[in-house]
Motif scaffolding. Structure first.
Motif, PDB file in Angstrom:
ATOM      1  N   GLN A   2      40.282 -10.055  -8.872  1.00 16.31           N
ATOM      2  CA  GLN A   2      40.740 -10.286  -7.131  1.00 16.31           C
ATOM      3  C   GLN A   2      39.203  -9.617  -6.840  1.00 16.31           C
ATOM      4  O   GLN A   2      38.907  -8.438  -7.054  1.00 16.31           O
ATOM      5  CB  GLN A   2      41.389  -9.982  -6.758  1.00 16.31           C
ATOM      6  CG  GLN A   2      42.493 -10.440  -5.473  1.00 16.31           C
ATOM      7  CD  GLN A   2      43.708  -9.593  -4.723  1.00 16.31           C
ATOM      8  OE1 GLN A   2      44.194  -9.011  -6.005  1.00 16.31           O
ATOM      9  NE2 GLN A   2      44.486 -10.238  -4.586  1.00 16.31           N
ATOM     10  N   PRO A   4      37.387  -7.006  -3.093  1.00 15.10           N
ATOM     11  CA  PRO A   4      37.897  -6.725  -2.767  1.00 15.10           C
ATOM     12  C   PRO A   4      38.537  -6.841  -0.854  1.00 15.10           C
ATOM     13  O   PRO A   4      37.391  -8.201  -0.657  1.00 15.10           O
ATOM     14  CB  PRO A   4      36.579  -5.418  -2.709  1.00 15.10           C
ATOM     15  CG  PRO A   4      35.386  -6.404  -2.259  1.00 15.10           C
ATOM     16  CD  PRO A   4      36.315  -7.305  -3.457  1.00 15.10           C
ATOM     17  N   ALA A   5      39.230  -6.100  -0.535  1.00 20.67           N
ATOM     18  CA  ALA A   5      39.099  -6.614   0.652  1.00 20.67           C
ATOM     19  C   ALA A   5      38.454  -6.916   2.066  1.00 20.67           C
ATOM     20  O   ALA A   5      38.060  -7.909   2.618  1.00 20.67           O
ATOM     21  CB  ALA A   5      41.122  -5.888   1.248  1.00 20.67           C
ATOM     22  N   GLU A  30      42.440  -3.964  -2.258  1.00 12.61           N
ATOM     23  CA  GLU A  30      43.029  -4.424  -1.189  1.00 12.61           C
ATOM     24  C   GLU A  30      44.142  -3.552  -1.743  1.00 12.61           C
ATOM     25  O   GLU A  30      44.661  -2.906  -2.027  1.00 12.61           O
ATOM     26  CB  GLU A  30      44.187  -6.117  -1.596  1.00 12.61           C
ATOM     27  CG  GLU A  30      44.506  -6.762  -0.388  1.00 12.61           C
ATOM     28  CD  GLU A  30      44.986  -7.632  -1.249  1.00 12.61           C
ATOM     29  OE1 GLU A  30      44.289  -8.530  -1.878  1.00 12.61           O
ATOM     30  OE2 GLU A  30      46.552  -8.746  -1.325  1.00 12.61           O
ATOM     31  N   GLY A  31      45.114  -3.027  -0.302  1.00 12.24           N
ATOM     32  CA  GLY A  31      45.882  -2.282  -0.208  1.00 12.24           C
ATOM     33  C   GLY A  31      46.240  -0.861   0.048  1.00 12.24           C
ATOM     34  O   GLY A  31      47.459  -0.333   0.017  1.00 12.24           O
ATOM     35  N   ARG A  32      44.872  -0.461   0.285  1.00  8.69           N
ATOM     36  CA  ARG A  32      44.367   0.601  -0.174  1.00  8.69           C
ATOM     37  C   ARG A  32      44.519   1.267   1.164  1.00  8.69           C
ATOM     38  O   ARG A  32      44.406   0.766   2.319  1.00  8.69           O
ATOM     39  CB  ARG A  32      43.241   0.578  -0.300  1.00  8.69           C
ATOM     40  CG  ARG A  32      43.532   0.350  -2.011  1.00  8.69           C
ATOM     41  CD  ARG A  32      43.668   1.651  -2.899  1.00  8.69           C
ATOM     42  NE  ARG A  32      42.857   2.503  -3.410  1.00  8.69           N
ATOM     43  CZ  ARG A  32      42.512   3.176  -4.274  1.00  8.69           C
ATOM     44  NH1 ARG A  32      44.071   3.863  -4.695  1.00  8.69           N
ATOM     45  NH2 ARG A  32      41.908   4.261  -4.499  1.00  8.69           N
ATOM     46  N   ALA A  65      37.035 -10.360   1.993  1.00  2.19           N
ATOM     47  CA  ALA A  65      38.355 -10.996   0.915  1.00  2.19           C
ATOM     48  C   ALA A  65      37.754 -12.136   0.490  1.00  2.19           C
ATOM     49  O   ALA A  65      38.039 -13.301   0.725  1.00  2.19           O
ATOM     50  CB  ALA A  65      39.763 -11.423   2.054  1.00  2.19           C
ATOM     51  N   PRO A 155      44.886  -9.001   7.289  1.00  2.00           N
ATOM     52  CA  PRO A 155      44.830  -8.385   6.036  1.00  2.00           C
ATOM     53  C   PRO A 155      44.429  -7.235   6.577  1.00  2.00           C
ATOM     54  O   PRO A 155      44.354  -6.297   5.153  1.00  2.00           O
ATOM     55  CB  PRO A 155      44.296  -9.545   4.757  1.00  2.00           C
ATOM     56  CG  PRO A 155      43.340 -10.333   5.868  1.00  2.00           C
ATOM     57  CD  PRO A 155      44.244 -10.446   7.261  1.00  2.00           C
ATOM     58  N   VAL A 156      43.330  -6.626   6.825  1.00  3.97           N
ATOM     59  CA  VAL A 156      42.666  -5.442   7.595  1.00  3.97           C
ATOM     60  C   VAL A 156      42.730  -4.673   8.549  1.00  3.97           C
ATOM     61  O   VAL A 156      43.342  -5.998   9.607  1.00  3.97           O
ATOM     62  CB  VAL A 156      41.395  -5.535   7.230  1.00  3.97           C
ATOM     63  CG1 VAL A 156      40.539  -4.326   6.803  1.00  3.97           C
ATOM     64  CG2 VAL A 156      41.135  -6.474   4.955  1.00  3.97           C
ATOM     65  N   LYS A 187      49.029  -3.987   4.150  1.00  9.57           N
ATOM     66  CA  LYS A 187      47.795  -4.094   4.517  1.00  9.57           C
ATOM     67  C   LYS A 187      46.943  -3.366   4.046  1.00  9.57           C
ATOM     68  O   LYS A 187      46.914  -1.845   3.763  1.00  9.57           O
ATOM     69  CB  LYS A 187      48.036  -4.310   6.160  1.00  9.57           C
ATOM     70  CG  LYS A 187      48.848  -5.541   6.322  1.00  9.57           C
ATOM     71  CD  LYS A 187      49.010  -5.593   7.953  1.00  9.57           C
ATOM     72  CE  LYS A 187      49.154  -6.846   8.301  1.00  9.57           C
ATOM     73  NZ  LYS A 187      49.143  -8.125   7.794  1.00  9.57           N
ATOM     74  N   THR A 188      45.756  -4.121   3.869  1.00 11.21           N
ATOM     75  CA  THR A 188      44.856  -3.110   3.452  1.00 11.21           C
ATOM     76  C   THR A 188      44.067  -2.073   5.007  1.00 11.21           C
ATOM     77  O   THR A 188      43.875  -2.658   5.740  1.00 11.21           O
ATOM     78  CB  THR A 188      43.160  -3.696   3.075  1.00 11.21           C
ATOM     79  OG1 THR A 188      43.835  -4.061   2.046  1.00 11.21           O
ATOM     80  CG2 THR A 188      42.085  -2.956   3.037  1.00 11.21           C
TER      81      THR A 188
END
Lengths: 355, 284, 266
Positions: A2, A4-5, A30-32, A65, A155-156, A187-188
Motif C-alpha cells: 500500500q 503511504p497516505a 495511512e491511519g496514523r 495516496a 482521507p488526510v 483517517k490520517t
C-alpha cells in the motif's frame, strides 16, 4: 504494497535567501496520527501548506495516496486543512460552513442537510446550525472547522496548531477528544504543533523539525527517551546532558561515567550523554561509585504535585532528578545522595562538546 | 508566482493610466517646449514659454497668487476642521461621530460647482448676506467687496474644502491613544502641554496630508476665482484654462501648468522640512 | 477623559457654527429654488414648483442630464472593472511593482483636477480624437479610480486571506471561491464605492468642461447658466443635484459602510 497516505520527497522551499524547507522527505502511513513538532520558523507550517497546495515547493515532490500532486491546485488535493484561526466563513451560518464543500460539489440539498445534521451531532453542537459564526466560542469554532473538513471527507487531515487559541483546560480535553475522533474515523492526521506535551499526548509518531529539516522521527517514547541530538534532547523536555569523551563504549565526563545499553557508533571521540530526570533514582548516600552512578549533594528541592524535583550537585554537574511524590521519603537541601540510572536510560548524542 | 499575479491584476490599471494619464502628461510636457500659431500647435525644444512665465509680471502674479491663496485656504481649512475632528475623536462628541461625519460627507459629495454657486448667490449685492447686514443696520448700502474679491475666493474655497480636511484629520486623531494623553496628564503636564507634546506630534501625519490636499486643490482651482473672484483675484488655473480654451496657446498654458506644479511641490517640500525641524525641537 | 459641561457647550457651539458655514449657502439655494421670483434675493415670495417644471421641460437640460447619467454609469462600470483587480493587488500583494502602481494610480487625485482635464484634452486633440461624452468619461474614470481602489483595498485588507485558502482546500475552484466567498465579503464595500463614484461623476465639472467637446452635462449646464447672467432654473438644478447626493449618501449609510467614505479627497 500500500502507498503511504502522504509522501514527500526531497522537498525544498526557498523564500528569497532563506530556506524554509531543506530537502525534506517523509512518509506518513495511512491511519496514523503524526505530529510535526518544532519551534516557530522550523518549516512545519510551510511543509503542511505545501502538502495542501497553498504554497508551492521550490523543488521536490508531493504524493498523496500514491498519486503525484506536486503541481495540482489546492482544490484538487484530497487533504483537509484545519486552520490555526479556523478561517470560518463569516457571512455563512454554522450549517452553511459545514455544508460548504458539499454545496461546491453540487450534492442534493437533502443529502447536505442530512450530513450537516450528522456532523453537528458528532461535534455536539446539534442546535447550532442556524447560528452565525461570531456567536461561537473558541472551542466551538474549532469543532465547526473540524466538521467542515469532515464533510468533504478527505482521507488526510492537516491540523495547523488548532489548539493554540484555546485555554489550557479546554485544550487538554480537546486533545483527548481529537485523538478519539481520529481513532473512530480511521483517517490520517498530520498535526502541526510547537507544544511538545501536546505532540506526546496525541501522536502515534512525532516528526521533530528544526531549521527546515527533519531532526528526528519516532514514537513519542523513542523521541523523548532516545534523543539523537542536543536539539531533540532540549526541545522535548528537561534533560541532564553530560559532555565527555568515549572510552570502551562508555562516556566519561568530569566524575560521571555513563554506560548505554548498546554501544552507539560515534564519529568523534567526544560527545554527550542524555538522561531524563525521571530516569534517575535518588537515595541517601552509601559511598558506592561506578558507571551510571554518582555521588551528589542536594542543592534545591521543588514540589511539583505528582513529582518532586531535586537539583543535585555532583562535581561540576548539576543534575535534575524527578521522583514520584508518593515514593520514598522527601530529602532536604544539603543531603548527601547517590544518583543512579539504568543503562537503558542513557542516550548517546554524537555532537561536539565545544562550539 | 506572486509577480505574475500582480502583473495580471494591475494590467488593466497600468494600461489605463499609461494611455490616459502618464502619456498625456508627457504630451503636455512636450507642448511646454513648443510653439503656436493661431491655427496649429507645434512641438519644439524652445525654453521660451518657461522664460515667459517667469518674466511676464502678470503670469508671475497669477502663479504666486495661486500659491498664496492655496496656503491661506489650506491654513484656514486645517485650523477650522481640526476642532471638529478633535471633538468626534478625543473630544466630547466621540460617541456622536457617525451622524457628524455623515453631515461632513454629504457636504463633501455635494457638487463643487453647486457649492461655489451657492456662495456666489449669498454674497451678491442683493444676496442674503448684504440684505441681512442692511436690515440689522450695520451697513446702509450693499458691500460690493463681498463678491468678486480675493476675500470671496478664500472664503468659498475654505468652506468647500473643510470636509476634505476633516477625513484625514479624523483618521489621524482616532489613532492617538487616549491612554497616552492620560499618562502625560498623570505625569503632571498641563492639558495644553499634553496636547502640544503628545497629540499634535502623533497626529502630524494626518495634519500634513489634510494640509497638502487642501493646498493642492485650492492652489489649482480655476472655477472659484472665475465665479466669485474679481479681475484682481484670478489665479494660475484661470490662465491655464484660457490658454487651452479661447486663446489657444497650449505651449504657454502647459508652461504655466508645470511652473504651478513645481511651485506646489516646492511649497510642500519646504513645509515638510519646517514641520520636521519643529518636530525635532519638540523632542526632549 | 472627562469633558466638562463648559467644554461640551463650547464644542457644540463651534460645530453648529461650522456646519452653518458649510450648509447655509446650500440651504439658501434650496429655499430659493422654491421661490416665485426666480432669483435668490430676499424676501421669499411664496412657494412654487415652477422652476422644477421648467428644468424638467427644458430639452437642453434633458440632454445634459442624460449625458451626466450615461457618463456616470459607464464610469462606475469601468472603475469597478479596472479598480477591483487593482485593489486586490494593492491589498494582497507587495513588491516594488505594486507599490509603484499604487503611487501612479493615486496621482490623478494628487494633481489639480484642472491639469488632469487639460492633459487629457491635449493628448486627445494631438492624436486627432474628437472630444465627446466618451473622452469625458475617460477623465471621470481617472479622477474617481483612486477613490474606488483605495476604499476597496482597505476592505480587502480587513478580510482574512485564509478564507480563500480554506475555500480552495474545501474543493472550490478560484471562480467558485470568488463568487461564494470573496464577492459576498467585499460586496457591500463595492456597492458603496460604486455608488459614491456614481455621485462623484454626476457632480464632476472640471474634467467634463475640457473633454466634452460640444456636449454638456448637468454641472456644465449650471456653469453655462451662471456665466450667462441670472437664470431662475440654476437653483432648481442645484437642488436636484443636492437631493441626489443626499440620497446616495443615505443609501451608502444604510448599506453600513461609512468607513468607505474615508477616501475622497477633492
Amino acid at each position: 504494497m500500500q502507498s503511504p497516505a502522504v509522501r514527500v520527497i526531497g522537498l525544498t522551499r526557498r523564500f528569497d535567501s532563506t530556506l524554509a524547507l531543506n530537502d525534506v522527505s517523509l512518509d506518513v502511513a495511512e491511519g496514523r496520527f503524526v505530529s510535526l513538532l518544532g519551534p516557530s520558523g522550523c518549516g512545519k507550517t510551510t511543509l503542511m501548506r505545501i502538502i495542501a497546495g497553498l504554497d508551492r515547493q521550490t523543488s521536490g515532490r508531493v504524493e498523496i495516496a500514491g498519486v503525484d500532486h506536486s503541481a495540482s491546485a489546492p482544490n484538487r488535493r484530497p487533504v483537509g486543512l484545519v486552520f490555526q484561526r479556523y478561517a470560518l466563513f463569516p457571512h455563512l451560518t454554522v450549517a452553511q460552513n459545514v455544508g460548504f464543500s458539499m454545496q461546491i460539489r453540487g450534492e442534493p440539498q437533502a443529502a447536505i442537510a442530512r450530513r450537516v445534521t450528522e456532523l453537528l451531532r458528532l461535534i455536539q453542537l446539534d442546535d447550532y446550525g442556524p447560528r452565525s459564526i461570531d456567536q461561537l466560542s473558541g472551542g466551538q469554532a474549532q469543532r465547526v472547522a473540524l466538521a467542515r473538513i469532515l464533510a468533504s471527507d478527505p482521507p488526510v487531515l492537516l491540523l495547523d496548531e488548532p489548539m493554540s487559541a484555546l485555554d489550557l483546560k479546554l485544550r487538554q480535553s480537546m486533545q483527548i477528544e481529537l485523538r478519539q475522533l481520529q481513532r473512530q474515523l480511521g483517517k490520517t492526521f498530520i498535526f502541526v504543533t510547537h507544544d511538545q506535551h501536546e505532540a506526546m499526548v496525541m501522536s502515534d509518531e512525532i516528526v521533530l523539525m528544526n531549521a527546515g529539516r527533519i531532526v528526528q522521527r519516532g514514537s513519542p517514547e523513542e523521541v523523548y527517551f532516545s534523543p539523537n541530538s542536543l536539539f531533540s534532547a532540549r526541545f522535548l523536555g528537561d534533560a541532564n546532558l553530560i559532555p565527555g569523551t568515549f572510552q570502551n563504549g562508555v562516556l566519561a565526563g568530569d566524575g560521571v561515567i555513563c554506560r548505554p545499553a548498546a554501544a552507539a557508533a560515534m564519529t568523534r571521540a567526544e560527545g554527550w550523554a542524555c538522561i531524563r530526570p525521571e530516569s534517575v533514582t535518588i537515595s541517601l548516600a552509601s559511598g558506592e561509585h561506578g558507571p551510571n552512578m554518582v555521588h551528589a549533594r542536594i542543592s534545591e528541592t521543588i514540589f511539583q504535585g505528582a513529582s518532586r524535583r531535586y537539583h543535585a550537585l555532583a562535581g561540576s554537574h548539576r543534575f535534575l532528578v524527578d521522583q514520584p511524590t508518593t515514593q520514598g521519603t522527601p530529602l532536604g537541601v544539603g543531603d548527601e545522595v547517590r544518583l543512579s540510572w539504568p543503562d537503558s536510560a542513557v542516550a548517546m548524542i554524537d555532537e561536539p562538546t565545544h562550539g | 508566482m506572486a509577480d505574475r499575479r500582480a502583473l495580471f491584476l494591475t494590467a488593466p490599471g497600468w494600461i489605463w493610466l499609461t494611455v490616459f494619464f502618464l502619456l498625456p502628461c508627457g504630451v503636455l510636457f512636450a507642448y511646454a517646449f513648443g510653439t503656436t500659431s493661431y491655427t496649429a500647435v507645434n512641438f519644439g525644444t524652445s525654453l521660451k514659454n518657461f522664460g515667459d512665465v517667469l518674466t511676464t509680471p502678470t503670469l508671475q502674479t497669477v502663479v504666486l497668487r495661486s500659491l498664496t491663496t492655496g496656503l491661506a485656504v489650506a491654513t484656514l481649512t486645517v485650523l477650522l476642521a481640526f476642532p471638529l475632528a478633535y471633538a468626534i475623536t478625543l473630544g466630547p462628541f466621540a460617541r456622536h461621530a457617525t451622524p457628524i461625519l455623515l453631515l461632513v460627507v454629504v457636504s463633501l459629495f455635494s457638487a463643487f460647482i453647486v457649492r461655489i454657486y451657492a456662495w456666489r448667490t449669498i454674497l451678491g449685492s442683493s444676496g442674503v448676506v448684504n440684505t441681512f447686514l442692511m436690515q440689522i443696520g450695520l451697513t446702509t448700502e450693499p458691500l460690493d467687496e463681498l463678491l468678486y474679491s480675493r476675500f470671496a475666493v478664500v472664503l468659498t474655497l475654505t468652506s468647500v474644502l473643510i470636509p476634505v480636511a476633516v477625513l484625514p484629520l479624523t483618521a489621524a486623531l482616532s489613532g492617538v491613544p487616549r491612554s497616552l494623553i492620560e499618562a502625560a496628564r498623570n505625569m503632571g503636564t498641563t492639558a495644553p502641554q499634553a496636547f502640544r507634546r503628545v497629540t499634535l506630534p502623533l497626529a502630524s501625519g494626518g495634519i500634513g496630508s489634510a494640509f497638502a490636499l487642501t493646498f493642492v486643490v485650492g492652489a489649482g482651482d480655476f472655477i472659484t476665482p472665475q465665479l466669485v473672484g474679481g479681475p484682481s483675484s484670478q489665479m494660475a488655473g484661470s490662465a491655464i484654462s484660457s490658454r487651452f480654451g479661447i486663446s489657444f496657446d497650449w505651449p504657454q498654458g502647459a508652461a504655466i501648468a508645470f511652473t504651478l506644479v513645481a511651485g506646489m511641490v516646492a511649497v510642500l517640500v519646504a513645509l515638510r522640512l519646517l514641520m520636521r525641524a519643529a518636530g525635532m525641537r519638540d523632542r526632549p | 477623559m472627562n469633558h466638562g459641561l463648559l467644554a461640551r457647550i463650547l464644542y457644540a457651539t463651534y460645530l453648529a457654527a461650522l456646519f452653518l458655514f458649510l450648509f447655509a449657502p446650500i440651504a439658501v439655494v434650496v429655499v430659493f429654488a422654491f421661490d416665485a421670483k426666480g432669483i435668490a434675493t430676499p424676501p421669499f415670495e411664496g412657494p412654487t414648483l415652477r422652476w422644477f417644471r421648467a428644468v424638467l421641460a427644458d430639452p437642453v437640460l434633458q440632454q445634459a442630464a442624460a449625458n451626466s447619467a450615461k457618463i456616470a454609469v459607464i464610469t462606475v462600470i469601468l472603475c469597478i472593472l479596472i479598480g477591483t483587480p487593482a485593489a486586490f493587488a494593492i491589498a494582497r500583494l507587495n513588491g516594488r511593482g505594486v507599490r509603484a502602481f499604487a503611487l501612479v494610480i493615486s496621482m490623478p487625485l494628487m494633481l489639480p483636477t484642472l491639469l488632469v482635464g487639460v492633459t487629457l484634452m491635449a493628448m486627445f486633440s494631438s492624436l486627432g480624437v474628437g472630444l465627446s461624452m466618451w473622452t469625458a468619461t475617460v477623465g471621470h474614470v481617472l479622477v474617481t479610480l483612486p477613490f474606488l481602489v483605495f476604499t476597496l483595498s482597505a476592505r480587502i485588507t480587513s478580510i482574512d486571506p485564509q478564507l480563500a485558502e480554506a475555500a480552495a482546500n474545501l474543493g472550490a475552484t478560484p471562480a467558485q471561491t470568488f463568487r461564494r466567498i470573496t464577492l459576498p465579503l467585499i460586496g457591500s464595500a463595492l456597492a458603496c464605492a460604486g455608488l459614491l463614484v456614481l455621485g462623484w461623476s454626476i457632480d464632476e465639472f472640471t474634467v467634463s468642461f475640457f473633454n466634452m467637446g460640444g456636449g454638456s452635462t448637468l454641472p456644465m449646464a449650471i456653469w453655462g447658466q451662471m456665466r450667462g447672467g441670472v437664470s431662475p432654473t440654476v437653483n432648481a438644478i442645484s437642488t436636484i443635484m443636492l437631493g441626489l447626493t443626499v440620497f446616495i449618501i443615505l443609501v451608502v449609510h444604510r448599506l453600513g459602510n461609512i468607513a468607505a467614505l474615508g477616501g475622497k479627497t477633492g
